[in-house]
Design a protein around this motif. Structure first.
Motif, mmCIF file in Angstrom:
data_model
loop_
_atom_site.group_PDB
_atom_site.id
_atom_site.type_symbol
_atom_site.label_atom_id
_atom_site.label_comp_id
_atom_site.label_asym_id
_atom_site.label_seq_id
_atom_site.Cartn_x
_atom_site.Cartn_y
_atom_site.Cartn_z
ATOM 1 N N GLU A 119 0.611 -1.570 -0.147
ATOM 2 C CA GLU A 119 0.175 -0.156 -0.419
ATOM 3 C C GLU A 119 1.004 1.420 0.245
ATOM 4 O O GLU A 119 1.839 1.264 0.189
ATOM 5 C CB GLU A 119 -0.963 0.095 1.303
ATOM 6 C CG GLU A 119 -1.937 -0.848 0.958
ATOM 7 C CD GLU A 119 -2.627 -0.934 2.812
ATOM 8 O OE1 GLU A 119 -2.944 0.289 3.298
ATOM 9 O OE2 GLU A 119 -3.678 -1.979 2.394
ATOM 10 N N ASN A 120 0.482 2.100 -1.058
ATOM 11 C CA ASN A 120 1.023 3.435 -0.665
ATOM 12 C C ASN A 120 0.280 4.615 -0.071
ATOM 13 O O ASN A 120 -1.245 4.549 0.020
ATOM 14 C CB ASN A 120 1.524 4.125 -1.941
ATOM 15 C CG ASN A 120 2.021 2.774 -2.846
ATOM 16 O OD1 ASN A 120 2.927 2.714 -2.683
ATOM 17 N ND2 ASN A 120 1.410 2.379 -4.190
ATOM 18 N N THR A 121 0.432 6.006 0.619
ATOM 19 C CA THR A 121 0.448 6.899 1.139
ATOM 20 C C THR A 121 1.124 8.250 0.169
ATOM 21 O O THR A 121 2.178 7.994 -0.175
ATOM 22 C CB THR A 121 0.306 6.635 2.687
ATOM 23 O OG1 THR A 121 1.822 7.000 2.659
ATOM 24 C CG2 THR A 121 0.391 5.550 3.595
ATOM 25 N N THR A 122 -0.013 9.021 0.576
ATOM 26 C CA THR A 122 0.697 10.557 0.758
ATOM 27 C C THR A 122 0.420 11.358 1.616
ATOM 28 O O THR A 122 0.678 12.900 1.534
ATOM 29 C CB THR A 122 0.026 11.611 -0.304
ATOM 30 O OG1 THR A 122 -1.829 11.191 -0.162
ATOM 31 C CG2 THR A 122 -0.083 10.391 -2.119
ATOM 32 N N SER A 123 0.683 10.595 3.152
ATOM 33 C CA SER A 123 1.119 11.545 4.672
ATOM 34 C C SER A 123 1.830 10.977 5.120
ATOM 35 O O SER A 123 2.628 9.892 4.596
ATOM 36 C CB SER A 123 -0.606 10.736 5.163
ATOM 37 O OG SER A 123 -0.325 9.356 5.586
ATOM 38 N N THR A 124 2.164 11.527 6.597
ATOM 39 C CA THR A 124 3.655 10.843 6.797
ATOM 40 C C THR A 124 3.275 9.946 7.706
ATOM 41 O O THR A 124 3.418 9.234 9.016
ATOM 42 C CB THR A 124 3.022 12.141 8.233
ATOM 43 O OG1 THR A 124 2.077 12.204 8.930
ATOM 44 C CG2 THR A 124 3.993 13.202 7.275
ATOM 45 N N ILE A 125 2.260 8.360 7.359
ATOM 46 C CA ILE A 125 2.319 7.208 7.455
ATOM 47 C C ILE A 125 3.318 6.683 6.525
ATOM 48 O O ILE A 125 3.178 6.150 4.833
ATOM 49 C CB ILE A 125 1.169 6.676 7.691
ATOM 50 C CG1 ILE A 125 0.362 7.998 8.747
ATOM 51 C CG2 ILE A 125 1.074 5.046 7.884
ATOM 52 C CD1 ILE A 125 -0.976 6.959 8.129
ATOM 53 N N GLY A 126 3.805 5.569 7.438
ATOM 54 C CA GLY A 126 4.745 4.459 5.750
ATOM 55 C C GLY A 126 5.242 3.335 7.182
ATOM 56 O O GLY A 126 4.625 2.913 7.824
ATOM 57 N N ASN A 127 5.959 2.097 6.282
ATOM 58 C CA ASN A 127 6.580 1.335 6.112
ATOM 59 C C ASN A 127 7.536 1.607 8.007
ATOM 60 O O ASN A 127 6.802 0.394 8.922
ATOM 61 C CB ASN A 127 7.323 0.394 6.118
ATOM 62 C CG ASN A 127 7.449 -0.864 6.402
ATOM 63 O OD1 ASN A 127 6.615 -1.498 6.256
ATOM 64 N ND2 ASN A 127 8.687 -1.401 5.799
ATOM 65 N N ASN A 128 7.702 2.340 8.151
ATOM 66 C CA ASN A 128 8.872 2.920 9.697
ATOM 67 C C ASN A 128 8.317 2.997 10.717
ATOM 68 O O ASN A 128 8.377 2.911 11.512
ATOM 69 C CB ASN A 128 10.784 3.223 9.255
ATOM 70 C CG ASN A 128 11.381 2.788 7.860
ATOM 71 O OD1 ASN A 128 10.609 1.392 7.812
ATOM 72 N ND2 ASN A 128 11.691 3.251 7.290
ATOM 73 N N GLY B 214 8.090 -8.307 12.340
ATOM 74 C CA GLY B 214 6.594 -7.233 11.594
ATOM 75 C C GLY B 214 5.794 -6.812 12.024
ATOM 76 O O GLY B 214 5.321 -6.785 12.815
ATOM 77 N N GLY B 215 4.514 -5.166 11.329
ATOM 78 C CA GLY B 215 4.037 -5.366 12.305
ATOM 79 C C GLY B 215 4.190 -4.157 13.384
ATOM 80 O O GLY B 215 3.608 -3.887 14.099
ATOM 81 N N ASP B 216 5.202 -3.895 12.837
ATOM 82 C CA ASP B 216 5.850 -2.913 14.419
ATOM 83 C C ASP B 216 6.236 -1.506 14.284
ATOM 84 O O ASP B 216 7.801 -1.389 14.621
ATOM 85 C CB ASP B 216 6.498 -3.356 15.435
ATOM 86 C CG ASP B 216 7.890 -4.367 14.803
ATOM 87 O OD1 ASP B 216 7.950 -4.184 13.374
ATOM 88 O OD2 ASP B 216 8.449 -5.097 15.368
ATOM 89 N N SER B 217 5.763 -0.810 13.429
ATOM 90 C CA SER B 217 6.354 0.449 13.078
ATOM 91 C C SER B 217 6.459 1.184 14.547
ATOM 92 O O SER B 217 4.986 0.730 14.552
ATOM 93 C CB SER B 217 5.565 1.527 11.298
ATOM 94 O OG SER B 217 4.320 1.411 11.772
ATOM 95 N N VAL B 218 7.002 2.092 13.944
ATOM 96 C CA VAL B 218 6.946 3.628 15.105
ATOM 97 C C VAL B 218 5.504 4.365 14.723
ATOM 98 O O VAL B 218 5.412 4.860 13.859
ATOM 99 C CB VAL B 218 8.357 4.220 15.376
ATOM 100 C CG1 VAL B 218 7.856 5.413 16.049
ATOM 101 C CG2 VAL B 218 9.686 3.180 15.697
ATOM 102 N N LEU B 219 5.079 4.368 16.015
ATOM 103 C CA LEU B 219 4.115 5.862 16.294
ATOM 104 C C LEU B 219 5.012 6.900 16.825
ATOM 105 O O LEU B 219 5.188 6.791 18.824
ATOM 106 C CB LEU B 219 3.192 5.055 17.289
ATOM 107 C CG LEU B 219 2.304 3.143 16.715
ATOM 108 C CD1 LEU B 219 1.042 2.925 17.305
ATOM 109 C CD2 LEU B 219 1.900 3.574 15.096
ATOM 110 N N MET B 220 4.441 7.295 15.908
ATOM 111 C CA MET B 220 5.194 9.031 16.796
ATOM 112 C C MET B 220 4.053 9.844 17.014
ATOM 113 O O MET B 220 3.573 10.595 16.418
ATOM 114 C CB MET B 220 5.956 9.817 15.189
ATOM 115 C CG MET B 220 6.423 11.156 15.432
ATOM 116 S SD MET B 220 7.486 11.474 17.835
ATOM 117 C CE MET B 220 8.989 10.805 16.983
#
Length: 596
Positions: free
Chosen positions: A263-272, A348-354
């Motif tokens: 999936e692709n985003t155009t916001s401050t959400i990504g794989n990391n 997986g499933g553990d990207s940082v929540l900032m």
């Protein structure tokens, strides 16, 4: 949330722990204990970790017998066999947890077990160079006084008690059954339950006796920092914002920062990382991949444009730390933070929540590091020491510091998030975080003194007692300083300043690379330093002391560079009292090995 009620059994457990601790000097407990103050009424819980042993074996290493060599049996069985041979335990008492091939060595992390039940805090780690064991750490305990392995209390009956006592809510993570080694030599069977309080920014793992219901101990996944888009090589907002184009490192983030490959985003959400404001995921910054809102600190941080700019900067910094630390070994198999691990190991499933401008606090920041497979959570706060107020997300050294907590807590002990829990180990956690923040900001072979948190305080003094410096007149902290210290950030200053001296010595010896963030394959001092920094995390034991952490650096150098920097390292550590014959007693020693 219901009002807190002191539970009689909990008070008894706490008083018993305090009573046992009374005869010992405070500093003698740094390597085994940590007092936690939990909840709105400051519940005081004295937690315990068994005293560990740690050995490094230098260039020679230890060859395992032919039947159990790494080449024949692989990392899993070889680790169990080596632990058995060293500790004289039955193979059934050793459970493999995780392992990896880190390039400069192979690493395995195991737990003591009893009747198939693993221990929380009796663990071991083994490291190999080629096929020989080069490091071994253990905190295995005697099991003569061990509780039955079948619970007599259902976990669902204790969850409400844990929620009330720890001022939080059960987060749905599946509880486990694990043994807990206690200070009196007994071993308790515990229900392991995670409890969070989103508003307060707390996240605990509680160990509740499965036979009595007593809360015996906790792991605190949150590492607090009491200090305070800009390119990562700039420290804070006054250094100037820049427009960067496609800064992602495609080796570390193969689909860049806004895609997980599916999936692709155009916001401050990504794989990391997913970055947002005010604890609200909908407060992400969406800009069609053009995140170019400028920050203006003549206005309050909460104005919409400033909020967007702060979220963007936080997203950029966390991703950049992910990318450069990946190149130095914080990969999927080394328990990093990614939603999609691309079948490269780890969970997986553990990207940082900032969470930027998080409403749970002021004048601070923190990072919660649960086990591999659960998202780390970073909370950045507004600082009210100036007028207008300032946003911690516009001070890069703070964000790097926080993300480094995630790195050190994951890489120490095999991805559990449980292995920097004593006062001493927690203090080093703060020190590593400051040291990483400094590493990205040093600009040449002239190693400058470093000051943390100047921008958010509006003060050139920053938030530490002294600048980090090789000059003892500027920073007098030594190993012996810890005898007078009980707070983790203060202890961290001692470790960070030691690492500053190590860094300066390596750069003086080997020079400085301007491409260290993206090219780890050179031999300049700052590159060597970061390799040893990361390799030593994998090598060191659970809940390391200053001495065992130093030994891990020495062994890391032996593994990667055949000991080429041994004398440089020992001289730097010894210059601040952590010499060859330093012991776990906070007495300065300036000895260095013969030949140095």
């Amino acid at each position: 949330m219901a009002s807190f009620k002191f539970l009689p059994f909990l008070l008894l457990a706490i008083y018993a722990s305090i009573a046992q601790a009374a005869p010992w000097p405070i500093h003698a407990r740094h390597a085994t204990h940590r007092v936690r103050h939990i909840g709105r009424r400051a519940l005081k819980l004295d937690t315990f970790q068994p005293k560990g042993t740690y050995k490094i074996f230098g260039a020679e290493g230890i060859a395992q017998d032919t039947g159990n060599s790494f080449a024949k049996t692989g990392i899993n069985d070889s680790a169990i066999a080596f632990v058995q041979s060293q500790l004289g335990v039955d193979p059934a008492q050793v459970g493999y947890r995780s392992g990896l091939d880190g390039g400069a060595g192979k690493f395995a992390y195991v737990k003591q077990t009893h009747e198939g039940v693993p221990f929380v805090n009796a663990v071991a780690n083994v490291a190999w160079k080629n096929t020989k064991v080069v490091a071994f750490g253990s905190s295995f305990v005697d099991t003569k006084n061990i509780a039955p392995s079948k619970p007599s209390i259902d976990v669902n009956t204790v969850i409400p008690t844990v929620e009330e006592a720890l001022d939080g809510q059960f987060n749905g993570q599946e509880p486990t059954i694990e043994y807990l080694a206690r200070e009196d030599g007994s071993v308790a069977l515990t229900h392991v339950v995670q409890v969070r309080n989103e508003d307060a920014g707390t996240w605990f793992e509680a160990y509740v006796c499965a036979h009595t219901g007593e809360i015996l101990s906790v792991t605190d996944f949150v590492a607090h920092a009491s200090y305070t888009v800009l390119p990562i090589t700039k420290q804070a907002f006054p250094d100037g914002q820049e427009k960067l184009v496609d800064p992602a490192d495609l080796l570390a983030s193969p689909f860049a920062w806004h895609s997980d490959g599916i999936e692709n985003t155009t916001s401050t959400i990504g794989n990391n990382v997913a970055a947002f404001a005010n604890q609200t995921a909908s407060n992400q910054t969406s800009a069609g991949l053009n995140f170019n809102t400028k920050y203006d600190d003549s206005f309050d941080p909460t104005t919409r444009s400033n909020m967007d700019a702060a979220v963007t900067n936080a997203f950029y910094i966390i991703n950049t730390v992910h990318d450069f630390s990946y190149r130095y070994g914080f990969t999927e198999s080394a328990f990093n933070f990614q939603d999609n691990n691309f079948d490269k190991g780890g969970r997986g499933g553990d990207s940082v929540l900032m969470s930027v401008q998080d409403k749970s606090g002021l004048n601070n920041a923190n990072f919660a590091t649960p086990p591999d497979g659960q998202s780390g959570t970073c909370r950045m706060f507004i600082w009210d020491q100036t007028n207008p107020r300032r946003d911690g997300s516009l001070e890069n050294d703070i964000i790097v510091h926080e993300m480094t907590h995630g790195i050190t807590n994951r890489m120490t002990g095999g991805g559990t998030g449980r292995c920097l829990q004593t006062v001493e180990a927690g203090g080093m956690g703060e020190g590593w975080s400051d040291a990483m923040a400094e590493w990205v900001l040093q600009k040449s072979d002239k190693v400058e003194d470093f000051i943390m948190g100047q921008y958010v305080l509006g003060s050139t003094q920053g938030i530490r007692q002294f600048p980090y410096s090789t000059n003892p007149n500027t920073n007098p902290l030594r190993y012996s300083s810890i005898r007078e210290l009980t707070e983790v950030h203060n202890i961290g200053e001692v470790w960070a300043n030691m690492l500053h001296n190590v860094y300066a010595a390596l750069v003086a010896e080997r020079g400085f690379s301007k491409t260290a963030l993206t090219n780890p394959d050179t031999t300049e001092g700052n590159v060597v330093y970061m390799h040893l920094f990361m390799d030593a995390l994998l090598l060191q034991p659970c809940n390391p002391t200053f001495v065992s952490a130093r030994d891990a650096w020495i062994q890391a150098d032996e593994n990667r560079y055949n000991g080429a920097n041994k004398c440089t390292l020992f001289k730097a550590f010894a210059s601040r009292g952590l010499g060859l014959n330093a012991a776990d007693n906070f007495v300065d020693n300036e000895d260095i090995p013969l030949g140095c």
